[in-house]
Scaffold this motif. Structure first.
Motif, PDB file in Angstrom:
ATOM      1  N   ALA A  92      -7.471  -3.448  -2.610  1.00 56.77           N
ATOM      2  CA  ALA A  92      -7.774  -2.842  -3.916  1.00 56.77           C
ATOM      3  C   ALA A  92      -7.885  -1.336  -4.076  1.00 56.77           C
ATOM      4  CB  ALA A  92      -8.986  -3.396  -4.750  1.00 56.77           C
ATOM      5  N   LEU A  93      -8.552  -0.792  -3.095  1.00 53.15           N
ATOM      6  CA  LEU A  93      -8.887   0.486  -2.631  1.00 53.15           C
ATOM      7  C   LEU A  93      -7.784   1.410  -2.260  1.00 53.15           C
ATOM      8  CD1 LEU A  93     -12.480   0.422  -1.486  1.00 53.15           C
ATOM      9  CD2 LEU A  93     -11.878   1.170  -3.798  1.00 53.15           C
ATOM     10  N   TYR A  94      -6.828   0.621  -1.620  1.00 52.32           N
ATOM     11  CA  TYR A  94      -5.559   1.134  -1.032  1.00 52.32           C
ATOM     12  C   TYR A  94      -4.804   1.387  -2.227  1.00 52.32           C
ATOM     13  CZ  TYR A  94      -0.644   0.422   0.562  1.00 52.32           C
ATOM     14  OH  TYR A  94       0.336   0.369   0.705  1.00 52.32           O
ATOM     15  N   LEU A  95      -4.382   0.374  -3.173  1.00 50.17           N
ATOM     16  CA  LEU A  95      -3.659   0.674  -4.146  1.00 50.17           C
ATOM     17  C   LEU A  95      -3.952   1.737  -5.080  1.00 50.17           C
ATOM     18  CD1 LEU A  95      -2.809  -3.204  -5.072  1.00 50.17           C
ATOM     19  CD2 LEU A  95      -1.460  -1.431  -3.942  1.00 50.17           C
ATOM     20  N   TYR A  96      -5.382   1.963  -5.187  1.00 52.30           N
ATOM     21  CA  TYR A  96      -5.901   3.018  -6.044  1.00 52.30           C
ATOM     22  C   TYR A  96      -5.652   4.328  -5.453  1.00 52.30           C
ATOM     23  CZ  TYR A  96      -8.549   0.441  -9.558  1.00 52.30           C
ATOM     24  OH  TYR A  96      -8.788  -0.609 -10.617  1.00 52.30           O
ATOM     25  N   SER A  97      -5.704   4.408  -3.995  1.00 52.78           N
ATOM     26  CA  SER A  97      -5.449   5.772  -3.429  1.00 52.78           C
ATOM     27  C   SER A  97      -4.193   6.370  -3.577  1.00 52.78           C
ATOM     28  CB  SER A  97      -5.562   5.580  -1.953  1.00 52.78           C
ATOM     29  OG  SER A  97      -4.895   4.806  -1.358  1.00 52.78           O
ATOM     30  N   LEU A  98      -3.085   5.302  -3.823  1.00 50.73           N
ATOM     31  CA  LEU A  98      -1.638   5.742  -3.653  1.00 50.73           C
ATOM     32  C   LEU A  98      -1.262   6.988  -4.706  1.00 50.73           C
ATOM     33  CD1 LEU A  98       0.206   2.327  -3.163  1.00 50.73           C
ATOM     34  CD2 LEU A  98      -0.401   3.888  -1.490  1.00 50.73           C
ATOM     35  N   LEU A  99      -1.461   6.753  -6.031  1.00 54.17           N
ATOM     36  CA  LEU A  99      -1.175   7.724  -6.932  1.00 54.17           C
ATOM     37  C   LEU A  99      -1.344   9.191  -6.499  1.00 54.17           C
ATOM     38  CD1 LEU A  99       0.384   8.207  -9.511  1.00 54.17           C
ATOM     39  CD2 LEU A  99      -1.630   7.882 -10.863  1.00 54.17           C
ATOM     40  N   PRO A 100      -2.639   9.564  -6.429  1.00 54.44           N
ATOM     41  CA  PRO A 100      -3.094  10.861  -6.008  1.00 54.44           C
ATOM     42  C   PRO A 100      -2.219  11.353  -4.981  1.00 54.44           C
ATOM     43  CG  PRO A 100      -5.030   9.603  -5.933  1.00 54.44           C
ATOM     44  CD  PRO A 100      -3.796   8.604  -6.567  1.00 54.44           C
ATOM     45  N   LEU A 101      -2.251  10.603  -3.734  1.00 55.09           N
ATOM     46  CA  LEU A 101      -1.716  10.959  -2.767  1.00 55.09           C
ATOM     47  C   LEU A 101      -0.237  11.381  -2.748  1.00 55.09           C
ATOM     48  CD1 LEU A 101      -3.703   8.703  -0.139  1.00 55.09           C
ATOM     49  CD2 LEU A 101      -4.130  11.090  -0.155  1.00 55.09           C
ATOM     50  N   LEU A 102       0.463  10.337  -3.462  1.00 55.27           N
ATOM     51  CA  LEU A 102       1.750  10.409  -3.732  1.00 55.27           C
ATOM     52  C   LEU A 102       2.357  11.626  -4.609  1.00 55.27           C
ATOM     53  CD1 LEU A 102       4.840   9.215  -3.391  1.00 55.27           C
ATOM     54  CD2 LEU A 102       4.136   7.762  -5.438  1.00 55.27           C
ATOM     55  N   ARG A 103       1.381  11.876  -5.501  1.00 57.38           N
ATOM     56  CA  ARG A 103       1.630  12.951  -6.460  1.00 57.38           C
ATOM     57  C   ARG A 103       1.592  14.165  -5.718  1.00 57.38           C
ATOM     58  NH1 ARG A 103      -2.664  12.477 -10.069  1.00 57.38           N
ATOM     59  NH2 ARG A 103      -1.286  11.192 -11.365  1.00 57.38           N
ATOM     60  N   ASN A 104       0.519  14.501  -4.837  1.00 54.39           N
ATOM     61  CA  ASN A 104       0.265  15.614  -4.358  1.00 54.39           C
ATOM     62  C   ASN A 104       1.149  16.042  -3.342  1.00 54.39           C
ATOM     63  OD1 ASN A 104      -2.258  15.492  -6.015  1.00 54.39           O
ATOM     64  ND2 ASN A 104      -3.097  17.222  -4.436  1.00 54.39           N
ATOM     65  N   THR A 105       1.695  15.000  -2.571  1.00 60.50           N
ATOM     66  CA  THR A 105       2.849  14.974  -1.350  1.00 60.50           C
ATOM     67  C   THR A 105       3.957  15.380  -1.898  1.00 60.50           C
ATOM     68  OG1 THR A 105       1.464  13.447   0.161  1.00 60.50           O
ATOM     69  CG2 THR A 105       3.825  13.953   0.508  1.00 60.50           C
ATOM     70  N   TYR A 106       4.338  14.742  -3.013  1.00 64.00           N
ATOM     71  CA  TYR A 106       5.650  14.943  -3.668  1.00 64.00           C
ATOM     72  C   TYR A 106       5.772  16.250  -4.247  1.00 64.00           C
ATOM     73  CZ  TYR A 106       9.787  14.440  -6.753  1.00 64.00           C
ATOM     74  OH  TYR A 106      10.951  14.457  -7.267  1.00 64.00           O
ATOM     75  N   SER A 107       4.583  16.972  -5.042  1.00 63.01           N
ATOM     76  CA  SER A 107       4.546  18.144  -5.577  1.00 63.01           C
ATOM     77  C   SER A 107       4.495  19.258  -4.858  1.00 63.01           C
ATOM     78  CB  SER A 107       3.453  18.084  -6.713  1.00 63.01           C
ATOM     79  OG  SER A 107       3.534  17.029  -7.577  1.00 63.01           O
ATOM     80  N   GLY A 108       3.894  19.105  -3.570  1.00 62.04           N
ATOM     81  CA  GLY A 108       3.598  20.085  -2.719  1.00 62.04           C
ATOM     82  C   GLY A 108       4.927  20.341  -2.053  1.00 62.04           C
ATOM     83  N   ILE A 109       5.552  19.571  -1.690  1.00 67.22           N
ATOM     84  CA  ILE A 109       6.873  19.698  -1.019  1.00 67.22           C
ATOM     85  C   ILE A 109       7.806  20.109  -2.046  1.00 67.22           C
ATOM     86  CG2 ILE A 109       8.830  18.543   0.158  1.00 67.22           C
ATOM     87  CD1 ILE A 109       6.984  16.720   1.288  1.00 67.22           C
TER      88      ILE A 109
END
Length: 215
Positions: A92-109
């Protein structure tokens, strides 16, 4: 003054239990974050290799769904599938972690100056070399910012994992509420806050030192 003395006496008697619960808490957070980083950062990198389109929107839409589900509800949903304990909590916590990590990685690159990328290509860099040597280092502050934010949130949400028998500092809070023990509630809450601040501080120091090395 008497309350303070009583509280320190309580800590002296219960500190092994506090440390054990903190260790459980940190273990759950670490596992959820590691799996989250491996998944979200990898997917974020892959998405940047393609033009923005339906696939990107679909991936972000799916990941965003998990953020809309209340933590307790998501934990309860996994009980029939994985039972109670650490496993459903980590998932459950893994699923919660995905959005901010994905968004920042994508936006950063994506925020990396295109002229820098084109210059690297002009120097003979392959797509992978450009990503590894140019884009990821420049996007790293964004990615690390996402990791810091997510880690703080996950530490907080992990307290609810005690509701399904996962342990951690939430156990102390729930036990305190059940027994009307304010010392237990206070200790569990403060320990979670301190743990979140400590993780954020460590990642912040790492980020500053890396920036200094880059300069």
């Amino acid at each position: 003054m008497k309350v303070i003395q009583e509280y320190f006496a309580f800590l002296a008697a219960r500190y092994p239990d506090v440390l054990a619960r903190m260790g459980e808490h940190l273990s759950i957070v670490a596992q959820a974050m590691v799996f989250g980083c491996l998944t979200a950062i990898t997917i974020g990198i892959i998405l940047t290799r393609f033009k923005e389109g339906p696939v990107n929107h679909l991936v972000f839409g799916i990941v965003n769904i998990f953020q809309t589900i209340p933590t307790v509800a998501l934990l309860a949903m996994f009980i029939p599938l994985f039972g109670i304990g650490v496993t459903p909590a980590i998932i459950a916590l893994y699923l919660y972690s995905l959005l901010p990590l994905l968004r920042n990685t994508y936006s950063g690159i994506k925020e990396v100056d295109k002229s820098v990328v084109e210059a690297a290509r002009g120097m003979g860099y392959s797509s992978f070399q450009s990503l590894w040597k140019i884009e990821l280092p420049l996007a790293f502050p964004y990615i690390l910012s996402g990791i810091r934010l997510t880690a703080v949130y996950i530490v907080s949400w992990t307290t609810l994992a005690a509701l399904i028998g996962a342990g951690g500092l939430g156990d102390m809070i729930i036990a305190g509420m059940s027994n009307n023990d304010n010392f237990l509630i206070f200790t569990g809450t403060i320990s979670a806050i301190v743990l979140a601040l400590l993780i954020d501080l460590i990642l912040g120091i790492f980020s500053k030192r890396r920036n200094q090395l880059d300069l």
